[in-house]
Design an enzyme around this catalytic site. Sequence first.
Site, PDB file in Angstrom:
ATOM      1  N   LYS A 124       0.802  -1.896  18.271  1.00 19.24           N
ATOM      2  CA  LYS A 124       0.141  -1.815  16.963  1.00 19.24           C
ATOM      3  C   LYS A 124      -0.773  -0.598  16.990  1.00 19.24           C
ATOM      4  CE  LYS A 124      -0.029  -4.294  13.155  1.00 19.24           C
ATOM      5  NZ  LYS A 124       0.940  -5.256  12.622  1.00 19.24           N
ATOM      6  N   ASP A 164       1.655  -1.421   7.854  1.00 21.56           N
ATOM      7  CA  ASP A 164       0.871  -2.660   7.844  1.00 21.56           C
ATOM      8  C   ASP A 164      -0.097  -2.452   6.669  1.00 21.56           C
ATOM      9  OD1 ASP A 164       0.285  -5.154   9.737  1.00 21.56           O
ATOM     10  OD2 ASP A 164      -1.665  -4.438   9.118  1.00 21.56           O
ATOM     11  N   ASN A 238       1.874  -5.874  -0.501  1.00 25.65           N
ATOM     12  CA  ASN A 238       3.317  -5.944  -0.276  1.00 25.65           C
ATOM     13  C   ASN A 238       3.785  -7.337   0.180  1.00 25.65           C
ATOM     14  OD1 ASN A 238       5.347  -5.537   2.307  1.00 25.65           O
ATOM     15  ND2 ASN A 238       6.020  -4.514   0.443  1.00 25.65           N
ATOM     16  N   TRP A 241       3.357  -9.943  -2.573  1.00 23.72           N
ATOM     17  CA  TRP A 241       4.364  -9.641  -3.591  1.00 23.72           C
ATOM     18  C   TRP A 241       5.734 -10.225  -3.226  1.00 23.72           C
ATOM     19  CZ3 TRP A 241       8.455  -5.980  -2.684  1.00 23.72           C
ATOM     20  CH2 TRP A 241       9.250  -5.723  -3.810  1.00 23.72           C
TER      21      TRP A 241
HETATM   22  O1  2IT Z   1       2.690  -7.373  11.436  1.00 29.12           O
HETATM   23  C1  2IT Z   1       3.860  -6.944  11.406  1.00 29.12           C
HETATM   24  O2  2IT Z   1       4.795  -7.569  11.917  1.00 29.12           O
HETATM   25  C2  2IT Z   1       4.099  -5.673  10.730  1.00 29.12           C
HETATM   26  N1  2IT Z   1       3.159  -5.084  10.199  1.00 29.12           N
HETATM   27  C3  2IT Z   1       5.466  -5.068  10.718  1.00 29.12           C
HETATM   28  C4  2IT Z   1       5.728  -4.309  11.976  1.00 29.12           C
HETATM   29  C5  2IT Z   1       7.001  -3.548  12.013  1.00 29.12           C
HETATM   30  O3  2IT Z   1       7.214  -2.855  13.012  1.00 29.12           O
HETATM   31  O4  2IT Z   1       7.811  -3.621  11.082  1.00 29.12           O
END
Ligand code: 2IT
Length: 444
Positions: A124, A164, A238, A241
């Site tokens: 992340k 994210d 997103n 939604w």
């Molecule tokens: O928290 C998550 O799983 C995301 N923000 C998506 C991460 C991704 O690599 O698609």
Amino acid sequence: MDVNKLMITLEQKHPGELEYLQAVKEVLLSIKDVYNMHPEFEKVKLIERLVEPERIITFRVPWTDDRGDVHVNLGYRVQFNSAIGPYKGGLRFHSSVNLSILKFLAFEQTFKNALTTLPMGGGKGGSDFSIRGRSSNEIMRFCQSFMEELFHYIGPDEDVPAGDIGVGTREIGFLFGTYKKLSHKWNGVLTGKGIEWGGSEIRTKATGYGALYFINQMLQTKDVDIAGKTVALSGFGNVAWGAAKKASELGAKVITISGPDGYIYDPDGISGEKIDYMLELRASGDDICQPYAEKFNATFVRGEKPWTKKADIYLTCATQNELNENDAQMILKNQPICVAEVSNMGCTEKATELFINEKILFAPGKAVNAGGVATSGLEMSQNSMRLHWSENDVDEHLHRIIHSIHEQCVKYGRTSDGYVNYVKGANIAGFMKVANAMMAQGIV
Ligand code: 2IT
């Protein structure tokens, strides 16, 4: 495994990293019995290794605003675990971002990705930069500066970031353009790309859609039909939604959304053009939901969360720890059919405990929202194959993956009285996959 001892050591090593410590504690409590049945894990200090990120990269991100003033933000990438695949996980751009939040998210991502059945490790990243009130040019310059540093550490077989909070297709585009320019390579180094330039069908909707597929499976274990049920959800971005769209498509009635300014109550149901309006709210960059009330003649409640409203299903779709103990008590009084985290760690430790003690249908973010990253994994596959799958193909994969995640939760989470503890199930299933891979690869 002595969870208390482990937690005290971790608190001393990483004082004040509350979100990270919270996420680790939840997993340790879930897996300790299984872990203790495997003395070979203890022998190689598997858990001590698993709770620390493999690597953290921090860097400064200088950029110039439209007036010519210079700003300096902090940039991060937490490469948590690569046992089962390249690091994979989103980038969060939000003023609240700090190392504790990114470490918790990367830790969670490791188990979530393991559940998806796809070969993806956990990571992340992000920045304390806020897109609120920024022009598109300012956002572009920020993204360019961010990628100038990040590009050294990522690659399609190394680390594949995505979006994210605060990072959508526009930001991924700016980041991708800079990566391409610096590396002289066009490859699947980022997911969440636009459909015309390597993105996958469904990706923008996948987190919310996947969540509703998962919730539907939870309800089916109780022979409950989602059609006609009321849904109170938070957020208007997103994820909210996608969740609202699929919920209303399945015949449920979404009655709330929320923002940092308060929540909207719309007893007529949020469907059709009202759902699309959420995209407009988001695109405005103001980060408020109040305009919905004026446009559709609904109620706006300033400064409050939607959890006071009576509903059958409650979904956290905004951010971590947005539903606390008091909220949980209020929700329980309404005898809900189901509560699910669609945001990562949407519930506090105490709230989660209350739901599980009451034995209601409750599931954690790492199972419920895994459809998002799973579809990112499918985007990686398509990029590697130089193919573009149809919406039907991707949706079929997504259904299959969510079904498998639900099965894994039930397999590892069913207790002796028949209740399914989805928190325990998701944590054990994710842990066992990562642990076995780490065992096979030696002490690294
Ligand atoms: O928290 C998550 O799983 C995301 N923000 C998506 C991460 C991704 O690599 O698609």
